[in-house]
Design a protein around this motif. Structure first.
Motif: not given
Length: 317
Positions: A49-75
């Protein structure tokens, strides 16, 4: 490992790529190497929380990988292996307090057989209201010690029981003990999982393979800030890919995407060595005998790393 870490610490502190972390037990002092105290867990959650990280569901990361999207630095993605009862009794409340999503990988046989340290089917169903449940095998075997037929039986029976008891079709899988070989990966992949997770230290970038995602363990004496310094190094491993039965590691050949002229190789039990790179190629004659059944090898360029966990496969051809 200390010498390798000292080299990485020379890097300037920067944002890293997305990271997946793995937990096992919570507030269970009987098992210090796989336990995370609630005090430590709260410190980690506050750090996010203090360092600006975003805790996301695994599904969101996997979907981004399959869609060849840029992965944000703070996920950040949080996972729990083995459905220990200590998560339900201790850890879950803190995840709910911080409203952090998580994925739990279920050791199906332990719940079905009502092993004392593991959650019941009813507790798993309650847990699924706050996070996702995925597959972690039927019998939690060392998969490289099973024949193809035995491996498929564990998958078939475990997946059927998972769906029968929970009414959910799992989309992701994590290897028991984090151990796998090319043969085991091929069989796991044949079951159509959208993502497969290892237990190999590293980070996740847009080029990462969804069927071989690195996770760092936040158990025992972990160094969260240290893990977050890692970036993913895009690399192709030509050799080694499996630990030979005699333990001999003759040579290493890895091709990385980098313009750097210097890199490093770390081999557990044998330490770190700097090597010269030409066109991103790590080539070295190792000629060492690896005495353990599993060995971690890391190639690095600054704070970018690619890790390979070598495991002996009794049925590798």
């Amino acid at each position: 490992m200390k010498s390798f870490w000292l080299v990485l610490c020379l890097s300037v502190m920067v944002w890293a790529d997305a990271h997946i972390f793995i937990y096992h037990r919570f507030n269970d002092s009987r098992y210090p190497t796989t336990n995370t105290t609630l005090e430590e867990l709260r410190k980690e959650f506050d750090y996010f929380k203090k360092n600006g990280y975003e805790v996301i569901p695994l599904e969101k990361l996997v979907r981004a990988l399959h869609n060849k999207e840029t992965i944000p630095d703070n996920w950040i993605v949080l996972t729990i292996d083995d459905n220990y009862k200590s998560f339900y009794e201790h850890g879950l409340a803190l995840f709910k307090e911080y409203n952090y999503p998580f994925t739990m990988f279920v050791y199906v046989g332990a719940t079905e057989q009502k092993y004392g340290d593991f959650m019941s089917w009813e507790q798993l169903k309650e847990t699924s209201k706050y996070g996702s449940l995925e597959f972690h095998s039927l019998n939690h075997p060392h998969m490289t010690e099973l024949s193809d037929e035995a491996l498929k039986k564990d998958f078939d029976e475990g997946l059927n029981l998972f769906e029968k008891r929970l009414g959910i079709k799992p989309h992701y899988f994590s290897y028991p003990f984090g151990e796998f070989s090319p043969r085991v990966k091929a069989i796991a992949t044949s079951y159509g999982f959208e993502a497969i997770l290892n237990q190999t230290m590293g980070a996740v970038a847009s080029f990462s393979d969804p069927l071989d995602l690195d996770r760092s363990a936040l158990v025992g004496r972990s160094d969260l800030a240290g893990f977050l310094k890692y970036k993913a190094l895009e690399a192709t491993w030509f050799e080694p890919n499996v630990l030979l039965s005699d333990g001999k590691l003759a040579s290493l050949h890895v091709k990385a995407v980098t313009n750097a002229t210097k890199g490093g190789i770390y081999i557990s039990e044998h330490g770190y060595q700097e090597v010269s790179l030409s066109d991103g190629v790590f080539e070295a004659q190792i000629n060492k005998i690896l005495t353990k059944d599993r060995t971690r090898i890391i190639v690095s360029v600054g704070n970018k790393i690619s890790t390979k966990l070598l495991v002996k496969d009794k049925f590798s051809k």
